[in-house]
Design a protein around this motif. Structure first.
Motif, PDB file in Angstrom:
ATOM      1  N   GLU A 219      97.517  78.456  89.412  1.00  0.00           N
ATOM      2  CA  GLU A 219      98.797  78.492  90.106  1.00  0.00           C
ATOM      3  C   GLU A 219      99.883  77.843  89.253  1.00  0.00           C
ATOM      4  N   ALA A 220     101.103  78.294  89.428  1.00  0.00           N
ATOM      5  CA  ALA A 220     102.232  77.678  88.739  1.00  0.00           C
ATOM      6  C   ALA A 220     102.498  76.305  89.338  1.00  0.00           C
ATOM      7  N   ALA A 221     102.770  75.331  88.495  1.00  0.00           N
ATOM      8  CA  ALA A 221     103.048  73.976  88.957  1.00  0.00           C
ATOM      9  C   ALA A 221     104.504  73.629  88.679  1.00  0.00           C
ATOM     10  N   ALA A 222     105.130  72.972  89.642  1.00  0.00           N
ATOM     11  CA  ALA A 222     106.523  72.587  89.487  1.00  0.00           C
ATOM     12  C   ALA A 222     106.644  71.409  88.526  1.00  0.00           C
ATOM     13  N   GLY A 223     107.814  71.277  87.899  1.00  0.00           N
ATOM     14  CA  GLY A 223     108.082  70.126  87.051  1.00  0.00           C
ATOM     15  C   GLY A 223     107.662  70.332  85.613  1.00  0.00           C
ATOM     16  N   LYS A 224     107.958  69.327  84.809  1.00  0.00           N
ATOM     17  CA  LYS A 224     107.658  69.373  83.390  1.00  0.00           C
ATOM     18  C   LYS A 224     106.156  69.258  83.147  1.00  0.00           C
ATOM     19  N   GLU A 225     105.680  69.968  82.146  1.00  0.00           N
ATOM     20  CA  GLU A 225     104.268  69.914  81.776  1.00  0.00           C
ATOM     21  C   GLU A 225     103.871  68.484  81.389  1.00  0.00           C
ATOM     22  N   ILE A 226     102.818  67.969  82.026  1.00  0.00           N
ATOM     23  CA  ILE A 226     102.315  66.622  81.737  1.00  0.00           C
ATOM     24  C   ILE A 226     100.895  66.752  81.221  1.00  0.00           C
ATOM     25  N   SER A 227     100.636  66.195  80.053  1.00  0.00           N
ATOM     26  CA  SER A 227      99.296  66.268  79.479  1.00  0.00           C
ATOM     27  C   SER A 227      98.953  64.952  78.788  1.00  0.00           C
ATOM     28  N   ALA A 228      97.681  64.558  78.931  1.00  0.00           N
ATOM     29  CA  ALA A 228      97.188  63.353  78.262  1.00  0.00           C
ATOM     30  C   ALA A 228      96.592  63.655  76.901  1.00  0.00           C
ATOM     31  N   ALA A 229      96.560  64.916  76.507  1.00  0.00           N
ATOM     32  CA  ALA A 229      95.909  65.308  75.259  1.00  0.00           C
ATOM     33  C   ALA A 229      96.529  64.579  74.060  1.00  0.00           C
ATOM     34  N   GLY A 230      95.670  63.884  73.302  1.00  0.00           N
ATOM     35  CA  GLY A 230      96.118  63.210  72.100  1.00  0.00           C
ATOM     36  C   GLY A 230      96.989  61.989  72.339  1.00  0.00           C
ATOM     37  N   LYS A 231      96.974  61.435  73.557  1.00  0.00           N
ATOM     38  CA  LYS A 231      97.864  60.324  73.884  1.00  0.00           C
ATOM     39  C   LYS A 231      97.090  59.067  74.271  1.00  0.00           C
ATOM     40  N   ASP A 232      97.792  57.948  74.126  1.00  0.00           N
ATOM     41  CA  ASP A 232      97.291  56.679  74.636  1.00  0.00           C
ATOM     42  C   ASP A 232      97.849  56.523  76.048  1.00  0.00           C
ATOM     43  N   VAL A 233      96.964  56.564  77.016  1.00  0.00           N
ATOM     44  CA  VAL A 233      97.357  56.601  78.426  1.00  0.00           C
ATOM     45  C   VAL A 233      97.218  55.207  79.031  1.00  0.00           C
ATOM     46  N   VAL A 234      98.231  54.825  79.806  1.00  0.00           N
ATOM     47  CA  VAL A 234      98.147  53.595  80.582  1.00  0.00           C
ATOM     48  C   VAL A 234      98.300  53.953  82.051  1.00  0.00           C
ATOM     49  N   VAL A 235      97.330  53.551  82.861  1.00  0.00           N
ATOM     50  CA  VAL A 235      97.358  53.790  84.305  1.00  0.00           C
ATOM     51  C   VAL A 235      97.661  52.460  84.990  1.00  0.00           C
ATOM     52  N   ILE A 236      98.739  52.415  85.758  1.00  0.00           N
ATOM     53  CA  ILE A 236      99.101  51.198  86.480  1.00  0.00           C
ATOM     54  C   ILE A 236      98.649  51.348  87.923  1.00  0.00           C
ATOM     55  N   GLY A 237      97.660  50.580  88.316  1.00  0.00           N
ATOM     56  CA  GLY A 237      97.070  50.674  89.648  1.00  0.00           C
ATOM     57  C   GLY A 237      95.571  50.815  89.540  1.00  0.00           C
ATOM     58  N   GLY A 238      94.827  49.975  90.267  1.00  0.00           N
ATOM     59  CA  GLY A 238      93.379  49.925  90.101  1.00  0.00           C
ATOM     60  C   GLY A 238      92.575  50.611  91.175  1.00  0.00           C
ATOM     61  N   GLY A 239      93.213  51.419  92.035  1.00  0.00           N
ATOM     62  CA  GLY A 239      92.510  52.066  93.133  1.00  0.00           C
ATOM     63  C   GLY A 239      91.941  53.421  92.773  1.00  0.00           C
ATOM     64  N   ASP A 240      91.597  54.189  93.828  1.00  0.00           N
ATOM     65  CA  ASP A 240      90.979  55.499  93.630  1.00  0.00           C
ATOM     66  C   ASP A 240      91.892  56.464  92.897  1.00  0.00           C
ATOM     67  N   THR A 241      93.192  56.445  93.219  1.00  0.00           N
ATOM     68  CA  THR A 241      94.123  57.356  92.549  1.00  0.00           C
ATOM     69  C   THR A 241      94.188  57.045  91.064  1.00  0.00           C
ATOM     70  N   GLY A 242      94.224  55.763  90.729  1.00  0.00           N
ATOM     71  CA  GLY A 242      94.210  55.385  89.325  1.00  0.00           C
ATOM     72  C   GLY A 242      92.946  55.837  88.630  1.00  0.00           C
ATOM     73  N   SER A 243      91.819  55.713  89.318  1.00  0.00           N
ATOM     74  CA  SER A 243      90.549  56.164  88.754  1.00  0.00           C
ATOM     75  C   SER A 243      90.559  57.667  88.512  1.00  0.00           C
TER      76      SER A 243
END
Length: 469
Positions: free
Chosen positions: A271-295
């Motif tokens: 399906e088409a997704a709204a908004g700018k393309e977001i990808s973690a490929a090749g990136k250093d990712v930081v997740v702020i939040g330690g709950g299920d959504t962060g996981s």
């Protein structure tokens, strides 16, 4: 129970996972089910404990000892019937529920609870495999019509319950397919969407009509729904995310978790997704939040090809083991490691983000500081983390007000959720359930709410109800 001494003779055995190196290569489920005899032995561990505290831990009031005994006796069909008497969607909870029932299990006093969640999932999966789950349409029509806004677990449970007692049910979903955040928020590696699809097929055969790409409050007028239907149920969830008001927040590369997760699920569904393309490929990712959504963000990032993932939690690190005499049978605060975190994420506790480090409008890192046990900043503990994709997974504060809720003028409580006496809102014939009423919570609580509001609506329409609360 079928085997009185089972809990003394049989060790706890849980489902296993495919190795992380294999499972991060795709978005498929990776849990390895137990065999039938192993499941029977695990069910035999359910003890005759007198007071089944697992009941107090289960929001949908699953009759856990009963169906454990039936599995031990190899009467799987009766176990499935028993399980479905309290839970419309046990294959959902058997995959994504954190299992507060196991925390409340008497055997958890020794950290060896019955594998309730594993057995529940096995019963539901076997019921589908054997063809025992079939549509249960009402024999007669009530002549009443109900509109339900939202097709997450609360909306779906409400819809199925009301359709089975003869009401004409219309479910309105803003996305292209039913399921709410079950479909668009929870990653496929935790629950593949075929499980939702077959439930939707069952419900359609029971008379439920789904209206997708129908955003109530935007493309669909909410007052028109009130005029056309005898009752209206608000089950649209709690989708307003908690933000982080620090310098650099508007930089490119900083997104809410649900922007990231829903886009990936849209992508997998074709399906088409709204908004700018977001990808973690090749990136250093930081997740702020330690709950299920962060996981969920961690697991999705690894599957997209992230170079590294670092998760930040503002609270202190919890104890590895709870004090059972203080917490049991309640849900304990203790250190847990999710399957996604175990795939290679670095975790830091008692950390606050002071600012985003931005260059040329793009985030390149975070300026952080460590906190003490009272969440006060520790002097000279500043540090910097590399990150060119930052995902904010700090929870949700209340439902989205714009559109439907503002159009209705329904009363809100002090937290910004829809206020309800039981499930009845301040407007005649309008009800609320799920996260929209109780705030951000679990799928199992949403199912409980959906069943509860169905009873309330049925009483409103007919003056009485045989539906369970």
């Amino acid at each position: 129970m079928g085997k009185i001494t089972g809990f003394m003779e049989i060790d706890r055995q849980e489902r296993k996972y495919l190795p992380a190196s294999d499972r991060i290569r795709n978005f498929l489920e990776f849990t390895i089910p137990l065999g039938e005899e192993a499941l029977r032995m695990q069910a035999a561990r359910c003890m005759d404990c007198g007071i089944p505290y697992c009941h107090s831990g289960c929001p949908v009031n699953n009759q856990i000892p009963d169906w454990n005994d039936l599995v031990y006796k190899e009467d799987w069909r009766a176990a499935a019937r028993d399980l479905h008497s309290t839970n419309n969607f046990p294959e959902f909870t058997g995959r994504i529920c954190p299992a507060p029932c196991e925390a409340a299990c008497t055997l958890n006093i020794e950290d060896q609870p019955v594998t309730i969640k594993t057995i529940e999932c096995a019963i539901a999966d076997r019921a589908w495999k054997e063809g025992w789950i079939v549509p249960e349409p009402a024999e007669t029509s009530s002549g009443k019509s109900v509109a339900i806004v939202g097709s997450g677990p609360a909306g779906l449970a409400c819809a199925q319950q009301l359709a089975r007692v003869g009401h004409k049910v219309h479910v309105f979903e803003k996305n292209a397919a039913p399921g709410g955040l079950l479909r668009y928020g929870i990653p496929d590696f935790k629950m593949e969407k075929s499980h939702i699809d077959r439930r939707i097929e069952q419900m359609r055969a029971e008379g439920v009509e789904f209206h997708c790409n129908a955003h109530v409050g935007k493309s669909v007028d909410v007052e028109e729904l009130r005029r056309k239907h005898d009752a209206l149920v608000l089950a649209g969830g709690c989708e307003h995310p908690r933000d982080l008001d620090v310098s650099g927040r508007d930089a490119k590369g900083v997104y809410f978790a649900m922007e990231f997760l829903t886009q990936q699920n849209h992508r997998l569904a074709g399906e088409a997704a709204a908004g700018k393309e977001i990808s973690a490929a090749g990136k250093d990712v930081v997740v702020i939040g330690g709950g299920d959504t962060g996981s969920d963000c961690i697991g999705t990032s690894f599957r997209q090809g992230a170079l590294s993932v670092h998760q930040l939690e503002i609270l202190p690190i919890p104890p590895e083991r709870e004090n059972k005499m203080l917490t049991w049978p309640d849900w304990p605060m203790k250190l847990r490691t999710s399957s996604s975190q175990a795939e290679g994420a670095e975790r830091s506790f008692a950390v606050a983000t002071r600012a985003f480090d931005v260059a040329d409008g793009k985030v390149r890192g975070l300026k952080c500081i460590r906190l003490d046990e009272n969440l006060k900043e520790i002097a000279k503990s500043d540090f910097w983390i590399r990150g060119d994709l930052v995902l904010l997974a700090m929870g949700f504060v209340h439902p989205v007000f714009a559109g439907m809720l503002e159009g209705l003028g329904v009363k809100l409580d002090g937290r910004g959720n829809v206020a309800a006496d039981g499930y009845a809102t301040s407007l005649d014939g309008v009800f609320a359930a799920g996260d929209m009423r109780r705030g951000q919570s679990l799928v199992v609580w949403a199912i409980h709410e959906g069943r509860g509001v169905a009873h309330a609506v049925d009483v409103w329409l007919r003056g009485e109800s045989d539906l369970p609360k």
